[in-house]
Design a protein around this motif. Structure first.
Motif: not given
Length: 334
Positions: A57, A186-187, A190, A211
């Protein structure tokens, strides 16, 4: 550009090397959390921080942040990465308690070392420190992004518990669970990377979508690895998900393709997976329906959508490493 069949761990190592300075500063920021913690917590945090994860990440956040026209402020990036990694770690401490997991990355989990009560509180402290890492961030959207991701992680875990052992789990509910428990962080990483890169709002939103697709693919591949499909040097026991009552994508594909008798037989096998030697039979049935191949194809679809968004970024070494990570992820073995 790295070939699509490159080893994911090698690609990840190459990506980490490209942003090594920012990741090293991230590690110092994380260690400072332990060094400044009160007595009774500091030593436990130091032990907890000794076992590092893959830093996927934070590596992705660093790569995206360097894709803009101006190099980002290293301290801002490091504090954002530390926030993301600490939030991830807090969720793992709590997940291990919920799942009764005794080993993580080859070492005893927090609750096995210190007991459940202390482990819960240590996880809470790490979560609190995750938020503190970005409390002074000048872009006020960043703390909100971290807070939203924490909310989604918790919601995802509750949803997973609510639907534990539900053999009639719908694809829609499965997607909601993995979006919250895995893709959300992860989104968030990003999106923050896009903010640090100085992208405009539309491209920052695209970063977040990218992401999310990568995160969904990551979890689907995890689902496959739990069955041993494509696994190499897996650092956890196989069939953990089924033993914990979790119905994942390969089984959902099987249930979509099987007849009533086959479903009844599979349900019987699943109920005995923790006690009887039925793993081989389950694997044989899933392979016969090509359930693993279908799940992997779905992961690949998410990765393709992530790659399409990455193609909108300025072309440089950092973008190239993002592409390499996405291209190799579906073949990772652990």
């Amino acid at each position: 550009m790295t070939p699509s069949k490159a080893d994911f761990q090698a690609v990840l190592g190459q990506a980490r090397d490209l942003v090594r300075n920012q990741l090293d500063l991230t590690e110092k920021t994380i260690l400072r959390v332990a060094e400044t913690a009160p007595a009774g917590i500091a030593d436990r945090l130091q032990t907890l921080f000794e076992t590092k994860g893959k830093r996927i990440r934070s590596t992705l956040l660093c790569l995206i942040s360097n894709c803009g026209n101006v190099a980002p402020d290293a301290s801002r990036v490091a504090h954002a990465c530390a926030s993301v990694e600490l939030l991830h770690l807090a969720s793992l401490v709590h997940d291990d308690i919920i799942d009764g997991t005794e080993l993580r990355r080859g070492k005893a989990t927090a609750h096995k070392k210190w007991g459940t009560q202390v482990a819960v509180l240590v996880g809470d402290y790490v979560l609190s420190q995750s938020m503190r890492c970005v409390i002074d961030e000048r872009d006020r959207e960043v703390p909100v992004v971290i807070s939203d991701a924490a909310d989604k992680l918790i919601v995802g875990e509750i949803m997973e518990l609510d639907h534990c052992g539900e053999l009639g789990l719908s694809r829609e509910t499965y997607n909601e669970i993995i979006d919250a428990k895995t893709a959300a962080l992860i989104e968030a990483a990003s999106r923050i990377g896009g903010i640090m890169a100085g992208f405009d709002k539309p491209l920052i939103d695209e970063c977040a979508k990218m992401g999310a697709h990568f995160g969904l693919a990551f979890q689907i591949i995890d689902d496959l690895l739990d069955y041993g499909y494509g696994s190499k040097n897996l650092d956890k026991a196989k069939f953990t998900d089924l033993s914990n009552g979790l119905i994942t994508l390969p089984l959902l594909y099987y249930f979509e393709d099987c007849n009533a008798d086959e479903r009844s037989e599979m349900e019987s096998l699943i109920k005995r997976v923790a006690t009887d030697d039925v793993a081989g039979e389950i694997l044989a049935r899933l392979n016969a329906k090509k359930s693993f191949d279908k799940a992997k194809a779905e992961a690949q679809e998410h990765l393709e959508q992530a790659l399409q968004i990455a193609d909108k970024f300025p072309k440089n070494n950092f973008t190239g490493e993002i592409v390499a990570m996405f291209s190799s992820m579906s073949d990772r073995g652990n």
